[in-house]
Design an enzyme around this catalytic site. Structure first.
Site, PDB file in Angstrom:
ATOM      1  N   GLU A   1      45.683  46.365   6.086  1.00 35.15           N
ATOM      2  CA  GLU A   1      46.589  46.560   4.955  1.00 35.15           C
ATOM      3  C   GLU A   1      47.509  45.352   4.807  1.00 35.15           C
ATOM      4  OE1 GLU A   1      47.009  51.410   5.629  1.00 35.15           O
ATOM      5  OE2 GLU A   1      48.737  50.087   5.972  1.00 35.15           O
TER       6      GLU A   1
ATOM      7  N   LYS B   1      50.901  43.481   4.503  1.00 29.26           N
ATOM      8  CA  LYS B   1      52.251  43.751   5.003  1.00 29.26           C
ATOM      9  C   LYS B   1      53.255  43.260   3.963  1.00 29.26           C
ATOM     10  CE  LYS B   1      55.046  43.396   9.194  1.00 29.26           C
ATOM     11  NZ  LYS B   1      56.337  43.264   8.509  1.00 29.26           N
TER      12      LYS B   1
ATOM     13  N   ARG C   1      61.015  49.538   5.771  1.00 22.52           N
ATOM     14  CA  ARG C   1      60.199  50.671   6.219  1.00 22.52           C
ATOM     15  C   ARG C   1      60.974  51.955   5.916  1.00 22.52           C
ATOM     16  NH1 ARG C   1      56.780  51.058  10.761  1.00 22.52           N
ATOM     17  NH2 ARG C   1      55.613  53.032  10.635  1.00 22.52           N
TER      18      ARG C   1
ATOM     19  N   LYS D   1      50.400  44.024  13.908  1.00 24.70           N
ATOM     20  CA  LYS D   1      50.908  43.256  12.773  1.00 24.70           C
ATOM     21  C   LYS D   1      50.643  41.775  13.016  1.00 24.70           C
ATOM     22  CE  LYS D   1      55.649  43.480  14.591  1.00 24.70           C
ATOM     23  NZ  LYS D   1      57.039  43.895  14.305  1.00 24.70           N
TER      24      LYS D   1
END
Length: 219
Positions: free
Chosen positions: A35, A37, A42, A202
């Site tokens: 996905e 970022k 958040r 990440k």
């Protein structure tokens, strides 16, 4: 499936969020989902009846600063807990962290209305922790994503973050070409786990313009 310990969406808090582990380089694997970022805040989104709450990762309530997000979430049927990224775009359509920060500290009703008109927020929803009293956290990621996709249609304010299976290096190249923060890689069979996990990785874009401007582009 019963909720863990009788927990309901309104009992959850930001400490229930799953966190990604930093990884050095992009990779491709058919057992992973990739996905984009986005450079935002958040958010844990909780909806129970007519009540909607937007919590930051640190547990701060965003409702007052982002009423258009609250309104958009309130229109989605049912009760649920979502994991999402809150952003504000610049004139080119890319997330602008500076504009987002400005929105977050705007609190008086008049100024909030003006800010929402000038810099509307968006919510990229990428996971579901519960839906209508059913805890989804023990389900694999792919099933949670399917349940999430069934729960709402995309609008200008609410966007389903779909991801791409297997082609991690391609997704990272797209993040680089669009000057975005990077990507998050997630195991397709991973459950939703509280706290930091290596099932989510990440990978940051070292040349990302905002990071470079702030002096941490290679961290």
């Amino acid at each position: 499936m019963r909720l863990f310990g009788g927990q309901t969406p309104t009992d959850m808090d930001a400490s229930d969020l799953m966190l990604a582990t930093l990884y050095r380089r992009p990779f491709s694997d058919p057992e992973w989902l990739y996905e984009i970022k986005y450079d935002g805040f958040r958010c844990l989104i909780l909806k129970a009846g007519a009540s909607v709450d937007l919590f930051s990762r640190n547990g701060n309530l965003f409702n007052g600063s982002f009423p258009e997000i609250v309104d958009a979430v309130s229109r989605v049927p049912g009760d649920f807990a979502w994991d999402a990224e809150l952003t504000v775009d610049d004139a080119t359509g890319r997330p602008s962290f500076e504009r987002l920060q400005r929105r977050a500290v705007t609190r008086t009703a008049r100024n909030v209305r003006a800010a929402a008109g000038a810099d509307p927020a968006r919510l990229y929803v990428f996971d579901a922790l519960s839906v209508d009293g059913e805890d989804l956290r023990r389900l694999p990621l792919l099933e949670r994503k399917e349940r999430l996709r069934e729960s709402f249609d995309d609008t200008r304010t609410l966007i389903y973050a779909s991801g791409v299976q297997a082609a991690g290096e391609f997704v990272f190249e797209q993040a680089q070409s669009l000057d975005l923060e990077g990507m998050v890689a997630k195991r397709l069979d991973s459950t939703y786990q509280k706290g930091r996990s290596r099932d989510w990785l990440k990978i940051k874009h070292a040349g990302y313009s905002r990071a470079a401007a702030l002096g941490f582009g290679r961290k």
